[in-house]
Scaffold this motif. Structure first.
Motif, PDB file in Angstrom:
ATOM      1  N   SER A 276       0.842  -1.197   0.000  1.00  0.00           N
ATOM      2  CA  SER A 276       0.000   0.000   0.000  1.00  0.00           C
ATOM      3  C   SER A 276       0.874   1.243   0.000  1.00  0.00           C
ATOM      4  O   SER A 276       2.059   1.193   0.349  1.00  0.00           O
ATOM      5  CB  SER A 276      -0.924   0.006   1.230  1.00  0.00           C
ATOM      6  N   VAL A 277       0.306   2.347  -0.423  1.00  0.00           N
ATOM      7  CA  VAL A 277       1.038   3.617  -0.503  1.00  0.00           C
ATOM      8  C   VAL A 277       1.547   4.021   0.879  1.00  0.00           C
ATOM      9  O   VAL A 277       0.837   3.910   1.877  1.00  0.00           O
ATOM     10  CB  VAL A 277       0.131   4.715  -1.095  1.00  0.00           C
ATOM     11  N   GLY A 278       2.790   4.474   0.917  1.00  0.00           N
ATOM     12  CA  GLY A 278       3.413   4.923   2.158  1.00  0.00           C
ATOM     13  C   GLY A 278       4.199   3.852   2.883  1.00  0.00           C
ATOM     14  O   GLY A 278       4.917   4.154   3.847  1.00  0.00           O
ATOM     15  N   GLN A 279       4.094   2.629   2.436  1.00  0.00           N
ATOM     16  CA  GLN A 279       4.777   1.519   3.104  1.00  0.00           C
ATOM     17  C   GLN A 279       6.289   1.592   2.880  1.00  0.00           C
ATOM     18  O   GLN A 279       6.763   1.848   1.775  1.00  0.00           O
ATOM     19  CB  GLN A 279       4.237   0.207   2.552  1.00  0.00           C
ATOM     20  N   GLN A 280       7.052   1.346   3.953  1.00  0.00           N
ATOM     21  CA  GLN A 280       8.505   1.240   3.857  1.00  0.00           C
ATOM     22  C   GLN A 280       8.851  -0.205   3.495  1.00  0.00           C
ATOM     23  O   GLN A 280       8.392  -1.138   4.143  1.00  0.00           O
ATOM     24  CB  GLN A 280       9.162   1.617   5.185  1.00  0.00           C
ATOM     25  N   VAL A 281       9.654  -0.371   2.450  1.00  0.00           N
ATOM     26  CA  VAL A 281       9.958  -1.712   1.956  1.00  0.00           C
ATOM     27  C   VAL A 281      11.455  -1.864   1.697  1.00  0.00           C
ATOM     28  O   VAL A 281      12.191  -0.886   1.553  1.00  0.00           O
ATOM     29  CB  VAL A 281       9.182  -2.026   0.654  1.00  0.00           C
ATOM     30  N   ARG A 282      11.862  -3.126   1.666  1.00  0.00           N
ATOM     31  CA  ARG A 282      13.208  -3.520   1.244  1.00  0.00           C
ATOM     32  C   ARG A 282      13.048  -4.170  -0.125  1.00  0.00           C
ATOM     33  O   ARG A 282      12.300  -5.138  -0.276  1.00  0.00           O
ATOM     34  CB  ARG A 282      13.798  -4.504   2.249  1.00  0.00           C
ATOM     35  N   VAL A 283      13.722  -3.621  -1.126  1.00  0.00           N
ATOM     36  CA  VAL A 283      13.607  -4.103  -2.498  1.00  0.00           C
ATOM     37  C   VAL A 283      14.731  -5.092  -2.779  1.00  0.00           C
ATOM     38  O   VAL A 283      15.910  -4.794  -2.554  1.00  0.00           O
ATOM     39  CB  VAL A 283      13.669  -2.935  -3.496  1.00  0.00           C
ATOM     40  N   LEU A 284      14.367  -6.291  -3.268  1.00  0.00           N
ATOM     41  CA  LEU A 284      15.339  -7.333  -3.597  1.00  0.00           C
ATOM     42  C   LEU A 284      15.369  -7.529  -5.107  1.00  0.00           C
ATOM     43  O   LEU A 284      14.311  -7.610  -5.749  1.00  0.00           O
ATOM     44  CB  LEU A 284      14.963  -8.660  -2.938  1.00  0.00           C
ATOM     45  N   LEU A 285      16.571  -7.631  -5.674  1.00  0.00           N
ATOM     46  CA  LEU A 285      16.717  -7.825  -7.113  1.00  0.00           C
ATOM     47  C   LEU A 285      17.910  -8.729  -7.379  1.00  0.00           C
ATOM     48  O   LEU A 285      19.045  -8.399  -7.014  1.00  0.00           O
ATOM     49  CB  LEU A 285      16.914  -6.471  -7.808  1.00  0.00           C
ATOM     50  N   ARG A 286      17.678  -9.865  -8.033  1.00  0.00           N
ATOM     51  CA  ARG A 286      18.757 -10.779  -8.385  1.00  0.00           C
ATOM     52  C   ARG A 286      19.572 -10.207  -9.552  1.00  0.00           C
ATOM     53  O   ARG A 286      18.994  -9.703 -10.524  1.00  0.00           O
ATOM     54  CB  ARG A 286      18.194 -12.146  -8.776  1.00  0.00           C
ATOM     55  N   PRO A 287      20.909 -10.301  -9.492  1.00  0.00           N
ATOM     56  CA  PRO A 287      21.757  -9.704 -10.537  1.00  0.00           C
ATOM     57  C   PRO A 287      21.497 -10.240 -11.934  1.00  0.00           C
ATOM     58  O   PRO A 287      21.632  -9.511 -12.919  1.00  0.00           O
ATOM     59  CB  PRO A 287      23.178 -10.050 -10.073  1.00  0.00           C
ATOM     60  N   GLU A 288      21.122 -11.526 -12.050  1.00  0.00           N
ATOM     61  CA  GLU A 288      20.928 -12.111 -13.385  1.00  0.00           C
ATOM     62  C   GLU A 288      19.597 -11.702 -14.011  1.00  0.00           C
ATOM     63  O   GLU A 288      19.340 -11.997 -15.192  1.00  0.00           O
ATOM     64  CB  GLU A 288      21.036 -13.639 -13.321  1.00  0.00           C
ATOM     65  N   ARG A 289      18.726 -11.027 -13.240  1.00  0.00           N
ATOM     66  CA  ARG A 289      17.449 -10.570 -13.775  1.00  0.00           C
ATOM     67  C   ARG A 289      17.574  -9.216 -14.475  1.00  0.00           C
ATOM     68  O   ARG A 289      16.584  -8.672 -14.969  1.00  0.00           O
ATOM     69  CB  ARG A 289      16.411 -10.453 -12.659  1.00  0.00           C
ATOM     70  N   ILE A 290      18.768  -8.673 -14.519  1.00  0.00           N
ATOM     71  CA  ILE A 290      18.989  -7.347 -15.094  1.00  0.00           C
ATOM     72  C   ILE A 290      19.490  -7.489 -16.533  1.00  0.00           C
ATOM     73  O   ILE A 290      20.473  -8.188 -16.797  1.00  0.00           O
ATOM     74  CB  ILE A 290      20.022  -6.565 -14.259  1.00  0.00           C
ATOM     75  N   ARG A 291      18.814  -6.857 -17.455  1.00  0.00           N
ATOM     76  CA  ARG A 291      19.215  -6.870 -18.864  1.00  0.00           C
ATOM     77  C   ARG A 291      20.165  -5.716 -19.135  1.00  0.00           C
ATOM     78  O   ARG A 291      19.877  -4.568 -18.780  1.00  0.00           O
ATOM     79  CB  ARG A 291      17.982  -6.768 -19.769  1.00  0.00           C
ATOM     80  N   VAL A 292      21.300  -6.015 -19.782  1.00  0.00           N
ATOM     81  CA  VAL A 292      22.304  -4.999 -20.115  1.00  0.00           C
ATOM     82  C   VAL A 292      22.147  -4.599 -21.575  1.00  0.00           C
ATOM     83  O   VAL A 292      22.041  -5.450 -22.461  1.00  0.00           O
ATOM     84  CB  VAL A 292      23.729  -5.534 -19.863  1.00  0.00           C
ATOM     85  N   LYS A 293      22.124  -3.276 -21.822  1.00  0.00           N
ATOM     86  CA  LYS A 293      21.961  -2.757 -23.182  1.00  0.00           C
ATOM     87  C   LYS A 293      23.043  -1.712 -23.464  1.00  0.00           C
ATOM     88  O   LYS A 293      23.566  -1.085 -22.547  1.00  0.00           O
ATOM     89  CB  LYS A 293      20.577  -2.131 -23.349  1.00  0.00           C
TER      90      LYS A 293
END
Length: 363
Positions: A276-293
């Motif tokens: 919900s809006v205003g929520q404090q979160v920790r964002v997780l992102l795996r390195p292999e999910r990132i596309r390089v251009k």
């Protein structure tokens, strides 16, 4: 109790204290018939102590251990019908391969005919036929590991317990042996509990993984679920590599949410029901999910970055890049044909579905 009777092993609220120090704290999990389960975690997390309580080498301070429905919490090891493969193999150095394998059978009073028949069987299963007369010092590390496994299998255990049996082998042999172990376990349908600190071993061999931290269970799930949906920062950080960002939810739509991370970094993420809006979160992102251009395409979650480090691993390349907003980002790509160098400017793109969000007030 009804649930326990359907399982090969049931660990029910097991705990272990040494004085005031709690090593294992209220640990519960099961291992189903024919299943391969790994206890995974860093050194000192309590996984080996848990395994040894199941084997009967360590008596618990609380809780129960049931094997095939029988309460064996305080039973001696030889009354539990479990096989144990030690980290250092624990082979008798003065005994031959055959003598090591048959030692336990002789203690149990089996006839010489039964002993030889069982020895021939496990020698064949483990690929040791022809090595019967050799001493442990005349064997490679992989062959010694097979002898330790054959010795355990010779006793026809209801459950096979293994305490980091591959940790003393070099990487190439370790990979070969873990494949052999998994193939053998599947062929024999042997219920197996395997302790390791190696996440690659646990993910590649297991039907389910029990992750431990600080004497407690952090997560129990199938390998893919552990990796794709870690559900805690500890699991995400321990299993694989992960980028972390602190942020606040600033927008929520039907299928999207927008997270503001710092002054100038925003991510569009797939909406979760609890967001919900205003929520404090920790964002997780795996390195292999990132596309390089190499050039921008005006796409969602497209960012510019500068390469600061390049690590070549053969099938993959890992970049450490700095975003324009100042955050560091770890990127892994299988596209080894890209010829980037340090200080190159690149563009990256991340699909909203590849982010995972954790509430900031949760572990």
């Amino acid at each position: 109790m009804t649930h326990a009777l359907t399982q090969s092993i049931w660990v029910d609220g097991v705990a272990k204290k040494y004085g005031d120090v709690s090593v294992v704290d209220d640990v519960s999990f099961d291992v189903r018939p024919g299943e391969f389960v790994s206890l995974l975690g860093p050194s000192g997390c309590g996984k080996t102590t848990t395994l040894r309580m199941i084997a009967g080498f360590v008596m618990p301070s609380g809780g129960r251990v049931l094997v095939n429905g029988a309460d064996v919490t305080y039973a001696p090891p030889d009354k539990r019908n479990v096989g144990f493969v030690f980290q250092n193999y624990a082979l008798w150095p003065h005994m031959t391969v055959l003598e090591n394998i048959t030692f336990g059978l002789k203690l149990r009073g089996r006839t010489s005919t039964a002993i030889r028949s069982k020895a021939d069987e496990v020698l064949g299963i483990t690929g040791l036929t022809g090595f019967e007369g050799r001493l442990p010092r005349q064997l490679s590390g992989g062959q010694q590991q097979r002898v330790a496994l054959a010795r355990a299998l010779a006793l026809d255990p209801a459950l096979l317990l293994m305490d980091e049996p591959l940790s003393n082998l070099d990487r190439a042999l370790r990979i070969t042996m873990r494949r052999e172990l998994k193939q053998l376990q599947s062929r024999l349908n042997m219920t197996t509990l395997y302790v390791t600190h190696d996440q690659e071993e646990a993910l590649s061999m297991s039907d389910r993984v029990v992750i431990m931290s600080g004497g407690k269970i952090a997560r129990i799930a199938k390998p893919r679920e552990i990796y794709e949906d870690p559900r805690s920062e500890f699991v995400a950080d321990f299993v694989g590599n992960t980028n972390f960002f602190d942020g606040r939810v600033v927008e929520v739509a039907d299928d999207r949410a927008v997270v503001q991370c710092g002054a100038s970094l925003k991510f569009a993420v797939t909406r979760e029901d609890s967001i919900s809006v205003g929520q404090q979160v920790r964002v997780l992102l795996r390195p292999e999910r990132i596309r390089v251009k190499n050039r921008p395409e005006a796409r969602e979650n497209e960012l510019s970055a500068c390469i600061e480090m390049i690590e070549y691993f053969g099938p993959t390349i890992r970049y450490t890049a700095k975003l324009q907003s100042g955050e560091n980002l770890y990127i892994e790509t299988h596209n080894t044909s890209q010829d980037h160098v340090i200080d190159d400017q690149i563009w990256i793109e991340i699909e909203p579905k590849h982010f995972r969000l954790l509430h900031r007030n949760k572990a």
